[in-house]
Structure formats: C-alpha cells, structure tokens
Design an enzyme around this catalytic site. Structure first.
Site, PDB file in Angstrom:
ATOM      1  N   SER A 105       0.817  -1.219   0.000  1.00  0.00           N
ATOM      2  CA  SER A 105       0.000   0.000   0.000  1.00  0.00           C
ATOM      3  C   SER A 105       0.842   1.256   0.000  1.00  0.00           C
ATOM      4  O   SER A 105       0.335   2.350  -0.254  1.00  0.00           O
ATOM      5  CB  SER A 105      -0.897   0.017   1.237  1.00  0.00           C
ATOM      6  N   THR A 107       2.367   2.122   2.841  1.00  0.00           N
ATOM      7  CA  THR A 107       2.241   2.625   4.211  1.00  0.00           C
ATOM      8  C   THR A 107       3.589   3.050   4.778  1.00  0.00           C
ATOM      9  O   THR A 107       3.695   4.082   5.458  1.00  0.00           O
ATOM     10  CB  THR A 107       1.607   1.554   5.120  1.00  0.00           C
ATOM     11  N   HIS A 137       2.130  16.283  15.503  1.00  0.00           N
ATOM     12  CA  HIS A 137       2.192  14.833  15.524  1.00  0.00           C
ATOM     13  C   HIS A 137       2.129  14.242  14.110  1.00  0.00           C
ATOM     14  O   HIS A 137       1.352  14.727  13.261  1.00  0.00           O
ATOM     15  CB  HIS A 137       1.030  14.281  16.360  1.00  0.00           C
ATOM     16  N   PRO A 138       2.907  13.185  13.833  1.00  0.00           N
ATOM     17  CA  PRO A 138       2.898  12.603  12.479  1.00  0.00           C
ATOM     18  C   PRO A 138       1.549  12.040  12.054  1.00  0.00           C
ATOM     19  O   PRO A 138       1.181  12.149  10.870  1.00  0.00           O
ATOM     20  CB  PRO A 138       3.961  11.496  12.553  1.00  0.00           C
ATOM     21  N   ASP A 140      -1.665  12.536  13.977  1.00  0.00           N
ATOM     22  CA  ASP A 140      -2.788  13.412  14.293  1.00  0.00           C
ATOM     23  C   ASP A 140      -2.823  14.666  13.436  1.00  0.00           C
ATOM     24  O   ASP A 140      -3.908  15.191  13.156  1.00  0.00           O
ATOM     25  CB  ASP A 140      -2.733  13.818  15.778  1.00  0.00           C
ATOM     26  N   HIS A 196       8.585  -2.577 -46.837  1.00  0.00           N
ATOM     27  CA  HIS A 196       9.161  -3.911 -46.640  1.00  0.00           C
ATOM     28  C   HIS A 196      10.690  -3.897 -46.802  1.00  0.00           C
ATOM     29  O   HIS A 196      11.293  -4.915 -47.148  1.00  0.00           O
ATOM     30  CB  HIS A 196       8.562  -4.935 -47.613  1.00  0.00           C
ATOM     31  N   SER A 326      34.006   1.407 -32.565  1.00  0.00           N
ATOM     32  CA  SER A 326      34.509   0.039 -32.500  1.00  0.00           C
ATOM     33  C   SER A 326      35.856   0.003 -31.804  1.00  0.00           C
ATOM     34  O   SER A 326      36.679   0.910 -31.964  1.00  0.00           O
ATOM     35  CB  SER A 326      34.648  -0.546 -33.914  1.00  0.00           C
ATOM     36  N   SER A 327      36.066  -1.081 -31.049  1.00  0.00           N
ATOM     37  CA  SER A 327      37.361  -1.286 -30.408  1.00  0.00           C
ATOM     38  C   SER A 327      38.352  -1.963 -31.336  1.00  0.00           C
ATOM     39  O   SER A 327      39.536  -2.062 -31.005  1.00  0.00           O
ATOM     40  CB  SER A 327      37.177  -2.133 -29.144  1.00  0.00           C
ATOM     41  N   GLU A 339      20.366   4.129 -30.903  1.00  0.00           N
ATOM     42  CA  GLU A 339      20.356   2.861 -30.181  1.00  0.00           C
ATOM     43  C   GLU A 339      19.950   3.049 -28.717  1.00  0.00           C
ATOM     44  O   GLU A 339      19.245   2.221 -28.135  1.00  0.00           O
ATOM     45  CB  GLU A 339      21.732   2.208 -30.287  1.00  0.00           C
TER      46      GLU A 339
END
Length: 474
Positions: A105, A107, A137-138, A140, A196, A326-327, A339
């Site tokens: 939820s 919570t 109060h958190p 109330d 196509h 490219s390496s 990409e």
C-alpha cells in the site's frame, strides 16, 4: 552525542540514526525490506510532500488542525507548511531510505513522510524533535484526514502527471520543432521510398521527416491524454473509500489547491470506493506512454537506417559523429543515440507489462497492494522517455544533414519509378519493363527510350519523380 537514538512506537523500542528526521516506523521498514537498494523515486517523494502541504492547508481551512483535541497554533501550522514544502522541493530526499519493494500500500513511505514532516516542523517551530511528546504529531496532524490507502495513490497520480507535464512534453516538443524545420527545408530533396525494406515510389526527404513530425505531434497528444487518466485523486476516501475520519470537503479542497499549484486539472474522485480499490487510470496512462515509446523507437530506428553507411548503406542523411564505434575497426562510427532511444523504449514496454500485471493481480476488494512497484515503473518510464527525447533532439536530430546527391542517385536507379507509367501503359506492361530493366541493368528511362514506349513528352511526364510525390492532378 550518541550515534543512535531510541524511539518507541506501538510495537516497542527502535534504534535509529541520531540525526535522522524519520522515526521508528521508517526504521522498521528499512530493516524489514533490504531488497533492491533502490528507494522510491524522487518524483514520488516530492509529490508526497506536495500532497501533505496541500492536505495541511485544506485541513486548516476546514478547521481540522486549528480546533478539536490537539489544535495547532499559527507558529506550528506555519512550520508544518514549511516542512511539507521542503519535502516537495527535494530538500529532504535523503530522509526517505525505504526500498521500493515494501508494503504494497505504500504505508511505510507514507509514515516516513509523516515522521519527517512532523520532526522537521517541530524543529522549525522551536521544539525538541527528539522528544517523545510531539506537539506537531505525524498521525494526528500531518496525516489528518488521510489513510495511506488514499494518500499514497494520490501522490502517485500527482507525481506522474507533473512529470509528464514538466519533463516529457517539453522534451517531445523540442524534437517536434526540429523535425518540422527539417521537413520544411527538405521538401525539394527527392529520394526513393521503401516499403518492406524494398524500393518503392519516390517521395521527398521533407515528406518523410514530416511524417516523423506528425508522430511526435500525436505523441504529445497522447501525453495530455495520459495526464487526464490520473487527474482523479483518491484523497478523501481514507481507508476503504468511505471517508471515515475525513471532512467531506477535504478531497475537493486538496484537489483545488493542487490544481492551482501545478496547473493540472486535478479533481476529487467521482467514486472513492473505485479510486481506493483500483489503479486502472494509472495503467491506462502508462499504456499511452508505451505508445510514446513506440514513436520514439520507430523514428530513431528509421533515422538509424537512413544514416547507414557511409559507403555500403543508404546514407541518405548524415548523422553527427559522436564517438568511436569500435574497439577493433578504426574509423567506424555508430548511430549511438538512436540505439539508446530504442533501448529505453524497450524498457518502457517492459514497464507497461509490470503496470498491467500489477493492475490485474494487485487489486482485491478495497485496495491495490502493488502500488510502490507501479509508481516506480511509471515514473521510470516518464523519466527515461523525457531524458531520451532530450538527448535525441540535442545530440542527433538537430545536427542531421540531408545527403542530396545520394538521395537523387537512388531515385533514377529505382525500378519502382515505373509505377508512374501505369496510367499510360497499364500495370502488366509496366511490370514487364521493371523485370527487363533489372535483368539488363538498365534504368527504366533508358529502356523506355530504347523501345520508344511513349512519346518523349509523355515519358518525361510519366517518369517525373517529383510528380510522383503527389496525387494525380485533375
């Protein structure tokens, strides 16, 4: 000073970091869910703060915070507003340590916000935030008139709508502006069409890019539709949709405050039982984001193909060189931005599956219990779509050049321009010409001239490639 402090909640004592603004319930969740190392998204944290700020204002207007058992004075109320606003402004992000994969939820994250806002407000008002007594109060005060079951999904809706409006739509509009400009500039650049992946009749590069631009126009429209899907807010339904412990005007008042603050047409849910129980609107919103992802991927992939080469591909447009590709192959350069965009689109499609499955399996009776992962997936999609569109515009689209010579050379070589002769000689004869031209290596024009298929003026008209880019003129 000790590195830790001890707090007590309804389940007993909890040890937590001494300087943390969060409290015991947050710490319990941190200990219970060491799952992914990924916290809830910053956008959601900020939306929770914005909602708590709006809720505090609404409750003050309705007398819920200034009257009754534990009324707040002006100093305390101002501190509550400021603390919630600091969360909304991203100043307290570090105080939200709970994993995404938590209670379904949300919570834990709701109480995390309540604790942080409460303790920060106490500090702002001059109280000892470490005291067990909480004048602000958190539950109330910060959570007044709310349950996690309506406040957390409200914050999700706000977060998604704001992120689409403020980040994604502007990024798409940037791409659209560039594509419209290119479409106008390249209306005279003839090229061969392809269906196509095979040669088709001619069009202009401007027409092709105009099609891309229209895709982005539609993507922006879909973003606005996505916002509409999450404009109904569950706040006011509290635990199951009945609105217990909540002023009947709370939901509409909060929605009005949020609308004024964000410019988004938020409104109270038409039916709180539906709004608490299901996240269908969020699923619908993300399905539209998936369509936006397909647009980005399709355009990026087409541009990747059009820029392929430089010697052995289409190379009808020239992309800016950004990095070695490219390496092992010296001088190779790849369409890296395209990409990147295609990858993020694939991720959004995957996120859409997460949203769909969560909507299908997570909602039982009066609550969906997969909301944190739904929020995480949806906000990630908005974030990467916006970031990808920005990079696509800045690092790829704006620097594209038309390769006019390459476009023109392919048109004359194409066998499909024989289609322009259909009104003069019919489909069967035109098809035979195309096969003979392919077999001999000659162009359609060369073969027609050798065989004197048509008078020169009709042949010039029938094989005029620019004429083929429009419908027949009456």
């Amino acid at each position: 000073m000790s590195e830790y402090r001890v707090e007590r909640d309804t389940m007993g004592e909890v040890r937590l970091p001494h300087d943390a603004y969060y409290g015991a319930q947050t710490q319990r969740a941190v200990e219970n869910f060491p799952v992914s190392g990924s916290r809830i998204a910053p956008e959601l944290i900020h939306a929770i703060g914005l909602f708590k700020w709006a809720a505090a204002q609404a409750n003050a207007q309705l007398g819920r915070l200034t009257k009754g058992r534990a009324p707040l004075g002006e100093k305390e109320l101002a501190a509550l507003y400021q603390a919630a606003r600091e969360v909304a402004d991203g100043k307290l992000d570090a105080e939200f340590p709970i994993d995404v994969y938590q209670t379904g939820s949300g919570t834990s994250s709701n109480m995390n916000a309540n604790e942080v806002i409460s303790n920060r407000a106490l500090e702002l008002a001059g109280y000892d935030r470490f005291s067990q007594e909480k004048p602000i109060h958190p539950n109330d005060h910060v959570n007044c008139g709310q349950s996690t079951n309506d406040s957390f999904p409200t914050a999700i809706h706000v977060a998604v709508a704001v992120a689409i409006k403020e980040r994604l739509i502007p990024a798409l509009e940037k791409c659209l502006a560039i594509l419209k400009r290119q479409s106008a500039e390249w209306q005279d650049v003839l090229k061969i069409g392809r269906t196509h992946l095979a040669d088709a009749t001619p069009l202009t590069l401007g027409q092709e890019f105009g099609g891309f631009a229209r895709q982005f126009e539609l993507a922006i429209e879909r973003c606005h539709l996505a916002i509409e899907q999450v404009c109904e807010l569950p706040c006011g339904g509290t635990a199951v949709g009945s609105g217990i412990n909540c002023d009947p005007k709370f939901g509409s008042t909060v929605a009005a405050i949020l609308e004024k603050e964000t410019g988004i047409a938020f409104r109270e849910a038409a039916d709180h039982f539906e709004a608490n129980a299901q996240r269908d609107g969020l699923v619908a919103a993300h399905s539209l984001l998936k369509a936006v992802a397909t647009t980005l991927s399709n355009v990026a992939n087409n541009i990747r193909w059009l820029g392929s080469g430089p010697r052995c591909g289409y190379y009808e447009i020239i992309l800016k060189d950004l990095q070695p590709g490219s390496s092992i192959m010296p001088g190779k350069v790849n369409p890296v931005v395209c990409e990147s965009v295609m990858q993020l689109a694939a991720k959004v499609v995957g996120n859409d599956t997460t949203l769909g499955l969560s909507g299908v399996s997570g909602g039982q009776f009066q609550l969906n219990i997969l909301m944190p992962v739904m929020a995480d997936a949806a906000l990630e999609s908005v974030r990467i779509l916006a970031g990808g569109a920005d990079v696509f515009a800045d690092k790829c689209l704006q620097d594209i050049q038309a390769n006019r010579e390459k476009c023109a050379s392919a048109v004359e070589q194409s066998l499909s321009i024989v289609t322009g002769l259909n009104p003069y000689i019919g489909y069967e004869k035109a098809a035979a010409l195309a096969k003979e031209a392919f077999k001999t290596g000659k162009t359609i024009r060369q073969l027609c001239e050798e065989k004197e298929i048509l008078p020169p003026d009709q042949l010039a008209e029938g094989l005029d490639p620019m004429r083929m880019t429009k419908p027949l003129q009456s």
